[in-house]
Design a protein around this motif. Structure first.
Motif, short mmCIF file in Angstrom:
data_model
loop_
_atom_site.label_atom_id
_atom_site.label_comp_id
_atom_site.label_asym_id
_atom_site.label_seq_id
_atom_site.Cartn_x
_atom_site.Cartn_y
_atom_site.Cartn_z
N ALA A 238 3.04 -32.17 -58.10
CA ALA A 238 3.77 -33.42 -57.83
C ALA A 238 3.58 -33.84 -56.38
CB ALA A 238 5.25 -33.24 -58.16
N VAL A 239 3.65 -32.86 -55.47
CA VAL A 239 3.40 -33.16 -54.06
C VAL A 239 1.98 -33.67 -53.88
CG1 VAL A 239 3.14 -32.11 -51.77
CG2 VAL A 239 5.12 -31.54 -53.19
N GLY A 240 1.03 -33.03 -54.57
CA GLY A 240 -0.35 -33.46 -54.49
C GLY A 240 -0.55 -34.88 -55.03
N LEU A 241 0.25 -35.26 -56.04
CA LEU A 241 0.12 -36.61 -56.59
C LEU A 241 0.54 -37.66 -55.57
CD1 LEU A 241 1.44 -36.29 -60.27
CD2 LEU A 241 -0.90 -36.66 -59.50
N ILE A 242 1.62 -37.37 -54.84
CA ILE A 242 2.07 -38.33 -53.83
C ILE A 242 1.04 -38.48 -52.73
CG2 ILE A 242 3.86 -38.82 -52.12
CD1 ILE A 242 5.85 -37.42 -53.93
N ASN A 243 0.46 -37.34 -52.32
CA ASN A 243 -0.58 -37.38 -51.29
C ASN A 243 -1.90 -37.90 -51.83
OD1 ASN A 243 0.80 -36.44 -49.01
ND2 ASN A 243 0.63 -34.33 -49.69
N GLY A 244 -2.27 -37.42 -53.01
CA GLY A 244 -3.58 -37.75 -53.57
C GLY A 244 -3.68 -39.11 -54.22
N ALA A 245 -2.56 -39.83 -54.33
CA ALA A 245 -2.61 -41.16 -54.93
C ALA A 245 -3.34 -42.16 -54.06
CB ALA A 245 -1.19 -41.66 -55.20
N VAL A 246 -3.65 -41.77 -52.82
CA VAL A 246 -4.34 -42.68 -51.90
C VAL A 246 -5.65 -43.17 -52.49
CG1 VAL A 246 -5.42 -42.88 -49.64
CG2 VAL A 246 -3.25 -41.67 -49.86
N VAL A 247 -6.48 -42.22 -52.97
CA VAL A 247 -7.80 -42.58 -53.50
C VAL A 247 -7.65 -43.51 -54.71
CG1 VAL A 247 -9.89 -41.68 -54.57
CG2 VAL A 247 -8.84 -40.45 -52.67
N VAL A 248 -6.74 -43.17 -55.61
CA VAL A 248 -6.56 -43.96 -56.83
C VAL A 248 -6.03 -45.36 -56.48
CG1 VAL A 248 -5.23 -44.14 -58.96
CG2 VAL A 248 -6.22 -41.95 -58.28
N GLU A 249 -5.11 -45.43 -55.53
CA GLU A 249 -4.55 -46.73 -55.15
C GLU A 249 -5.60 -47.64 -54.53
OE1 GLU A 249 0.04 -45.21 -54.33
OE2 GLU A 249 -1.12 -46.13 -52.73
N LEU A 273 1.40 -47.39 -40.01
CA LEU A 273 0.83 -46.08 -40.37
C LEU A 273 1.84 -44.96 -40.13
CD1 LEU A 273 -1.51 -44.22 -41.15
CD2 LEU A 273 -2.28 -44.33 -38.77
N GLN A 274 2.51 -44.99 -38.98
CA GLN A 274 3.51 -43.96 -38.67
C GLN A 274 4.66 -44.00 -39.66
OE1 GLN A 274 2.52 -44.20 -33.86
NE2 GLN A 274 4.38 -45.11 -34.69
N ALA A 275 5.11 -45.19 -40.03
CA ALA A 275 6.20 -45.31 -41.00
C ALA A 275 5.79 -44.79 -42.37
CB ALA A 275 6.65 -46.78 -41.10
N CYS A 276 4.55 -45.09 -42.80
CA CYS A 276 4.06 -44.63 -44.10
C CYS A 276 3.96 -43.11 -44.16
CB CYS A 276 2.70 -45.25 -44.40
SG CYS A 276 2.71 -47.02 -44.74
N VAL A 277 3.36 -42.52 -43.12
CA VAL A 277 3.18 -41.06 -43.10
C VAL A 277 4.52 -40.36 -43.05
CG1 VAL A 277 2.24 -39.14 -41.80
CG2 VAL A 277 0.89 -41.20 -42.09
N LEU A 278 5.43 -40.85 -42.21
CA LEU A 278 6.73 -40.19 -42.09
C LEU A 278 7.55 -40.32 -43.37
CD1 LEU A 278 8.49 -38.57 -40.19
CD2 LEU A 278 9.49 -40.71 -39.37
N LEU A 279 7.51 -41.48 -44.00
CA LEU A 279 8.23 -41.67 -45.26
C LEU A 279 7.67 -40.75 -46.35
CD1 LEU A 279 10.33 -43.18 -46.93
CD2 LEU A 279 8.61 -44.96 -47.35
N THR A 280 6.35 -40.62 -46.40
CA THR A 280 5.72 -39.71 -47.37
C THR A 280 6.11 -38.27 -47.09
OG1 THR A 280 3.83 -41.23 -47.56
CG2 THR A 280 3.53 -38.98 -48.36
N SER A 283 9.72 -37.62 -48.16
CA SER A 283 9.84 -37.55 -49.62
C SER A 283 9.32 -36.21 -50.15
CB SER A 283 9.08 -38.71 -50.27
OG SER A 283 7.68 -38.58 -50.05
N ILE A 284 8.23 -35.71 -49.56
CA ILE A 284 7.70 -34.40 -49.96
C ILE A 284 8.68 -33.30 -49.56
CG2 ILE A 284 5.85 -32.74 -49.51
CD1 ILE A 284 3.95 -35.11 -49.30
N PHE A 285 9.29 -33.43 -48.40
CA PHE A 285 10.30 -32.47 -47.94
C PHE A 285 11.47 -32.41 -48.93
CE2 PHE A 285 14.35 -32.05 -45.64
CZ PHE A 285 14.22 -30.77 -45.12
N ILE A 286 11.96 -33.56 -49.34
CA ILE A 286 13.08 -33.61 -50.30
C ILE A 286 12.65 -33.04 -51.66
CG2 ILE A 286 14.62 -35.15 -51.57
CD1 ILE A 286 14.57 -37.01 -49.12
N LEU A 287 11.44 -33.37 -52.08
CA LEU A 287 10.93 -32.87 -53.36
C LEU A 287 10.82 -31.35 -53.35
CD1 LEU A 287 9.75 -33.38 -56.17
CD2 LEU A 287 7.51 -33.72 -55.08
N ASN A 288 10.34 -30.78 -52.25
CA ASN A 288 10.23 -29.32 -52.16
C ASN A 288 11.59 -28.64 -52.21
OD1 ASN A 288 7.42 -28.93 -52.05
ND2 ASN A 288 7.36 -29.47 -49.89
N ILE A 289 12.57 -29.23 -51.54
CA ILE A 289 13.93 -28.67 -51.58
C ILE A 289 14.49 -28.72 -53.00
CG2 ILE A 289 16.29 -28.93 -50.73
CD1 ILE A 289 14.30 -27.80 -48.70
#
Length: 308
Positions: A238-249, A273-280, A283-289
């Motif tokens: 799931a974490v990989g999907l959020i990160n890896g969706a870049v290519v598909v998008e 760019l900074q807002a996008c990376v930090l938001l991502t 979200s990954i931090f919350i998902l892992n918890i």
């Protein structure tokens, strides 16, 4: 339980801080945006005015302090391209990425549990071998290759599906299928292996001796115990999907945060760019918890280890 989650939150803060500082410095390695947003004929005074207007004339350390101070006040700055709030642009694009990742992960879990349980119920059978072969093939296919082949076959040759946008349900098919193929293959292998071990355990034989049917043995006894390792892998995917969706998008023109991130890199829009990376990252931090909490609920040994 709370002790375990508290430890996980503390240990996860360090990677978040690394991302926080890393994105600031790496964004500036893309070059000076002044050369991109001003014409070649711009005078030195015009360049100096542009840099001063956007704080680019300040030393890097001063820019970093202003960046961190803005984050503390939930102010990520404004876009160099549009003048909009960078945070608003990231938040507006993020739901499209979450929708894509959620639909993909839901289908991957349902498919993997169904195929994995079916294959594990009769190990080494023809069905098991076919499922293993297909899942291993799916796990090995690169996303971009599958996307290109999908566009060529179903959009260009057959004309069944659109190649970009979100205007119709058909526009979701190729992006979801492209993201789905690898998680489905990996998760099927994990579920199958965990179910084979669970179905040969003593408690399953005891349940069978008490007259439990095959469906109850699989769903109520084996699947619960096989879910812990599967959940860990599903979380990573799931974490990989959020990160890896870049290519598909980017390939399918999906209006998500991955496409916005790439556009911001190409246009040197540092604030967005900074807002996008930090938001991502958040979200990954919350998902892992959340995944850690689910894992602790499923496995009492995890909770006991946290108390030590």
């Amino acid at each position: 339980m709370l002790t375990y989650l508290r430890k996980r939150v503390v240990t996860s803060l360090l990677p978040l801080l690394v991302v926080l500082f890393g994105v600031f410095f790496l964004a500036r390695l893309t070059g000076d945006p002044t050369n991109l947003y001003l014409p070649v004929s711009a005078t030195p005074d015009q360049r100096a005015e542009f840099a001063a207007e956007h704080g680019l004339d300040q030393p890097v350390l001063k820019q970093m302090v202003d960046y961190l101070w803005g984050i503390l006040h939930l102010d990520f700055g404004e876009s160099l391209r549009t003048g909009e709030s960078a945070a608003d642009m990231a938040l507006r694009a993020f739901p499209a990425t979450l929708q894509l990742a959620f639909c993909t992960m839901l289908l991957a879990i349902l498919g993997a549990v169904t195929i994995g349980c079916w294959a594990a119920y009769r190990p080494n059978s023809l069905a098991d071998r076919a499922a293993s072969l297909l899942s291993m093939t799916a796990a090995s296919i690169p996303d971009f290759w599958f996307a290109i082949m999908g566009i060529w076959i179903f959009a260009v040759t057959l004309g069944w599906l659109p190649t970009s946008g979100t205007s119709s349900p058909l526009a979701w098919v190729l992006p979801i299928a492209t993201l789905l193929i690898r998680p489905l293959g990996v998760l099927t292998q994990v579920v199958r292996g965990a179910m084979v071990s669970a179905l040969s355990a003593p408690y399953v034989r005891l349940a069978r001796s008490k007259g439990a049917g095959d469906l109850r043995v699989v769903t109520h006894h084996a699947l619960r115990n096989a879910s812990a390792p599967s959940l860990t892998v599903a979380g990573d995917l799931a974490v990989g999907l959020i990160n890896g969706a870049v290519v598909v998008e980017v390939i399918f023109g999906w209006p998500g945060i991955g496409k916005l991130m790439i556009d911001s890199i190409l246009q040197r829009d540092f604030a967005v760019l900074q807002a996008c990376v930090l938001l991502t990252a958040i979200s990954i931090f919350i998902l892992n918890i959340f995944i850690d909490a689910c894992y602790a609920l499923l496995d009492a040994r995890v909770r006991e280890t946290a108390k030590v």
